[in-house]
Design a protein around this motif. Structure first.
Motif, PDB file in Angstrom:
ATOM      1  N   VAL A  98     -13.403  -7.986  -8.587  1.00  0.00           N
ATOM      2  CA  VAL A  98     -14.213  -9.070  -8.189  1.00  0.00           C
ATOM      3  C   VAL A  98     -13.417 -10.361  -8.495  1.00  0.00           C
ATOM      4  N   LEU A  99     -12.690 -10.245  -9.647  1.00  0.00           N
ATOM      5  CA  LEU A  99     -11.831 -11.210 -10.400  1.00  0.00           C
ATOM      6  C   LEU A  99     -10.339 -11.407  -9.864  1.00  0.00           C
ATOM      7  N   PHE A 100      -9.974 -10.155  -9.645  1.00  0.00           N
ATOM      8  CA  PHE A 100      -8.353 -10.133  -9.284  1.00  0.00           C
ATOM      9  C   PHE A 100      -8.090  -9.621  -7.776  1.00  0.00           C
ATOM     10  N   SER A 101      -7.249 -10.312  -7.043  1.00  0.00           N
ATOM     11  CA  SER A 101      -6.612  -9.916  -5.743  1.00  0.00           C
ATOM     12  C   SER A 101      -5.885  -8.817  -6.115  1.00  0.00           C
ATOM     13  N   PRO A 102      -5.975  -7.910  -4.993  1.00  0.00           N
ATOM     14  CA  PRO A 102      -4.974  -6.709  -5.128  1.00  0.00           C
ATOM     15  C   PRO A 102      -3.572  -7.195  -4.361  1.00  0.00           C
ATOM     16  N   GLN A 103      -3.419  -8.154  -3.862  1.00  0.00           N
ATOM     17  CA  GLN A 103      -2.316  -8.656  -2.876  1.00  0.00           C
ATOM     18  C   GLN A 103      -0.956  -8.346  -3.615  1.00  0.00           C
ATOM     19  N   THR A 104      -0.864  -8.450  -4.803  1.00  0.00           N
ATOM     20  CA  THR A 104       0.633  -7.890  -5.700  1.00  0.00           C
ATOM     21  C   THR A 104       0.818  -6.729  -5.184  1.00  0.00           C
ATOM     22  N   ILE A 105      -0.143  -5.676  -5.291  1.00  0.00           N
ATOM     23  CA  ILE A 105       0.055  -4.396  -4.925  1.00  0.00           C
ATOM     24  C   ILE A 105       0.663  -4.281  -3.339  1.00  0.00           C
ATOM     25  N   VAL A 106       0.260  -5.009  -2.545  1.00  0.00           N
ATOM     26  CA  VAL A 106       0.568  -5.036  -1.057  1.00  0.00           C
ATOM     27  C   VAL A 106       2.108  -5.439  -1.074  1.00  0.00           C
ATOM     28  N   LYS A 107       2.222  -6.615  -1.773  1.00  0.00           N
ATOM     29  CA  LYS A 107       3.685  -7.250  -1.827  1.00  0.00           C
ATOM     30  C   LYS A 107       4.627  -6.264  -2.324  1.00  0.00           C
ATOM     31  N   ARG A 108       4.282  -5.547  -3.375  1.00  0.00           N
ATOM     32  CA  ARG A 108       5.550  -4.495  -4.042  1.00  0.00           C
ATOM     33  C   ARG A 108       5.538  -3.111  -3.217  1.00  0.00           C
ATOM     34  N   ALA A 109       4.361  -2.989  -2.229  1.00  0.00           N
ATOM     35  CA  ALA A 109       4.412  -1.807  -1.283  1.00  0.00           C
ATOM     36  C   ALA A 109       5.570  -2.222  -0.240  1.00  0.00           C
ATOM     37  N   ARG A 110       5.262  -3.540   0.310  1.00  0.00           N
ATOM     38  CA  ARG A 110       6.210  -3.829   1.346  1.00  0.00           C
ATOM     39  C   ARG A 110       7.742  -4.003   0.672  1.00  0.00           C
ATOM     40  N   GLU A 111       7.932  -4.197  -0.298  1.00  0.00           N
ATOM     41  CA  GLU A 111       9.223  -4.204  -0.856  1.00  0.00           C
ATOM     42  C   GLU A 111       9.875  -2.960  -1.172  1.00  0.00           C
ATOM     43  N   VAL A 112       9.237  -1.919  -1.334  1.00  0.00           N
ATOM     44  CA  VAL A 112       9.760  -0.733  -1.485  1.00  0.00           C
ATOM     45  C   VAL A 112       9.839   0.040   0.022  1.00  0.00           C
ATOM     46  N   ALA A 113       8.685  -0.097   0.907  1.00  0.00           N
ATOM     47  CA  ALA A 113       8.736   0.730   2.068  1.00  0.00           C
ATOM     48  C   ALA A 113       8.809  -0.129   3.286  1.00  0.00           C
ATOM     49  N   GLY A 114       8.918  -1.423   3.069  1.00  0.00           N
ATOM     50  CA  GLY A 114       9.180  -2.175   4.585  1.00  0.00           C
ATOM     51  C   GLY A 114       8.020  -2.158   5.218  1.00  0.00           C
ATOM     52  N   GLU A 115       8.542  -1.921   6.658  1.00  0.00           N
ATOM     53  CA  GLU A 115       7.301  -2.304   7.657  1.00  0.00           C
ATOM     54  C   GLU A 115       6.126  -1.138   7.338  1.00  0.00           C
ATOM     55  N   LYS A 116       6.353   0.010   6.752  1.00  0.00           N
ATOM     56  CA  LYS A 116       5.285   0.781   6.237  1.00  0.00           C
ATOM     57  C   LYS A 116       4.669   0.337   5.055  1.00  0.00           C
ATOM     58  N   GLY A 117       4.916  -0.693   4.338  1.00  0.00           N
ATOM     59  CA  GLY A 117       4.085  -0.859   3.194  1.00  0.00           C
ATOM     60  C   GLY A 117       2.555  -0.993   3.284  1.00  0.00           C
ATOM     61  N   ASP A 118       2.111  -1.550   4.191  1.00  0.00           N
ATOM     62  CA  ASP A 118       0.663  -1.673   4.390  1.00  0.00           C
ATOM     63  C   ASP A 118       0.045  -0.324   4.574  1.00  0.00           C
ATOM     64  N   ALA A 119       0.506   0.496   5.469  1.00  0.00           N
ATOM     65  CA  ALA A 119       0.130   1.845   5.538  1.00  0.00           C
ATOM     66  C   ALA A 119       0.272   2.622   4.117  1.00  0.00           C
ATOM     67  N   LEU A 120       1.160   2.208   3.778  1.00  0.00           N
ATOM     68  CA  LEU A 120       1.535   3.015   2.064  1.00  0.00           C
ATOM     69  C   LEU A 120       0.106   2.729   1.240  1.00  0.00           C
ATOM     70  N   VAL A 121      -0.052   1.276   1.223  1.00  0.00           N
ATOM     71  CA  VAL A 121      -1.248   0.897   0.051  1.00  0.00           C
ATOM     72  C   VAL A 121      -2.445   1.543   0.888  1.00  0.00           C
ATOM     73  N   SER A 122      -2.836   1.666   2.138  1.00  0.00           N
ATOM     74  CA  SER A 122      -4.125   1.700   2.664  1.00  0.00           C
ATOM     75  C   SER A 122      -4.251   3.429   2.541  1.00  0.00           C
ATOM     76  N   ALA A 123      -3.233   3.992   2.418  1.00  0.00           N
ATOM     77  CA  ALA A 123      -3.289   5.713   2.344  1.00  0.00           C
ATOM     78  C   ALA A 123      -3.281   6.077   0.957  1.00  0.00           C
ATOM     79  N   ALA A 124      -2.487   5.248  -0.015  1.00  0.00           N
ATOM     80  CA  ALA A 124      -2.795   5.730  -1.320  1.00  0.00           C
ATOM     81  C   ALA A 124      -4.103   5.088  -1.958  1.00  0.00           C
ATOM     82  N   SER A 125      -4.597   4.072  -1.729  1.00  0.00           N
ATOM     83  CA  SER A 125      -5.844   3.619  -1.833  1.00  0.00           C
ATOM     84  C   SER A 125      -7.023   4.581  -1.610  1.00  0.00           C
TER      85      SER A 125
END
Length: 257
Positions: A44-71
Motif C-alpha cells: 500500500v505504501l511501497f511501489s515494487p518498481q525497484t524489484i522490476v528494475k533489478r530484474a531487468r538488470e540481471v535478466a534483460g528483456e526477460k526481466g518483466d517475465a521473471l518478476v511475473s513468474a517469481a511473484s
C-alpha cells in the motif's frame, strides 16, 4: 442482464502490482464510526518498481517475465506453507521463487543476482501520495502500524530509507506469527500490538484477497486498488475501495480534500 467483470487470475494480479501507479479513481464504500488505528500492508505504501528494475538488470528483456513468474510462485509458496502449517521466512521463499522462475525461463542467475533481487524488497520507494496521507493520519492521532508478509528487517529498511518510520508505532512482520496472511494469526498481531478492539483497527491492503482476509478476521478494511483491478467474486467485500491513500483517510473518517 448486466455482465460481470472477468475474474482476474492470481498471476495477472501479481503482474499488475509492478506497474506504475494507476490514475486516480473513485472511492467506494462508507467508513465505520470510529477508527483509532490503521495497519498497512507493505505494498500500500511501497511501489515494487525497484524489484522490476533489478530484474531487468540481471535478466534483460526477460526481466518483466521473471518478476511475473517469481511473484506468482512466491504468492503460492506463502499460501502453501501456511495451509500446511509450515513456515519459512519471506526472504528464503523469495529466493526459491526467483530460482524456480529463472529455471522456467531458461535463465542462469548467479548467487549475487539472486541476492540483489531479494534485497530489492528492502529498497522500495514510496508511492507519491503516501507522505501527505501519513502526516494527516498522525495529525489526527490515528495510530499506525505495518502488518506485512515482508521481514521486519525489510520493513524497517523501507520505512527509514524513505523517512517515514517516525509515523509508525509498530512494525509487524508475519514472521512473529510464523504464518502468512490471510491466516487469522497474522492479522491478530495488530490486535495484540494496539491492545484495542479489532473493530477499531482499520486494515489497508494492496490486494483484494488481503482485504478479504482482514474483513473475515473482523477488521474494517480498505483495498487500495492502485491498478484498477476488478474484485474477485468469491471474496468478502472490504469497507472501502479506492485507488490511493485517499481511501485510507476515508476509512479513518477524515476529510480527503
Amino acid at each position: 442482464m448486466e455482465s460481470r467483470p472477468p475474474i482476474v487470475s492470481t498471476r495477472r494480479q501479481l503482474l499488475t502490482l509492478v506497474a506504475v501507479a494507476a490514475s486516480p479513481g473513485p472511492l467506494f464504500g462508507h467508513p465505520p464510526r470510529r477508527i483509532r488505528a490503521i495497519a498497512f500492508d507493505g505494498f500500500v505504501l511501497f511501489s515494487p518498481q525497484t524489484i522490476v528494475k533489478r530484474a531487468r538488470e540481471v535478466a534483460g528483456e526477460k526481466g518483466d517475465a521473471l518478476v511475473s513468474a517469481a511473484s506468482g510462485m512466491l504468492f503460492g509458496y506463502t499460501w502453501y506453507y501456511t495451509s500446511a502449517r509450515k513456515y519459512a521466512g519471506f526472504d528464503e521463499l523469495a529466493e526459491d521463487a526467483f530460482k524456480s522462475a529463472a529455471q522456467s525461463l531458461g535463465l542462469n542467475l548467479s548467487n549475487t543476482d539472486l541476492e540483489q533481487l531479494v534485497e530489492g524488497y528492502s529498497n522500495l520507494e514510496l508511492w507519491p501520495d503516501v507522505p501527505g496521507a501519513l502526516q494527516t493520519l498522525r495529525r489526527h492521532n490515528v495510530r499506525l502500524a505495518m502488518l506485512s508478509n515482508l521481514s521486519e528487517r525489510a520493513l524497517m529498511s523501507n520505512l527509514r530509507t524513505n523517512g517515514v518510520d517516525e509515523h509508525f508505532e509498530f512494525v509487524l512482520s508475519t514472521d512473529a506469527a510464523r504464518q502468512y496472511k490471510p491466516s487469522p494469526k497474522a492479522y491478530d498481531l495488530a490486535v495484540r500490538a494496539f491492545k484495542i478492539s479489532k473493530s477499531e483497527i482499520g486494515f489497508a491492503a494492496s490486494a483484494s484477497w488481503d482485504a478479504s482476509g482482514a474483513t473475515w478476521f473482523g477488521f474494517p478494511s480498505i483495498w487500495v486498488n492502485r491498478n484498477g483491478l476488478p474484485a474477485e467474486q468469491a471474496h468478502a467485500v472490504p469497507t472501502v475501495i479506492s485507488s490511493g491513500m485517499d481511501g485510507v483517510l476515508r476509512l479513518s473518517g477524515l476529510q480527503t480534500l
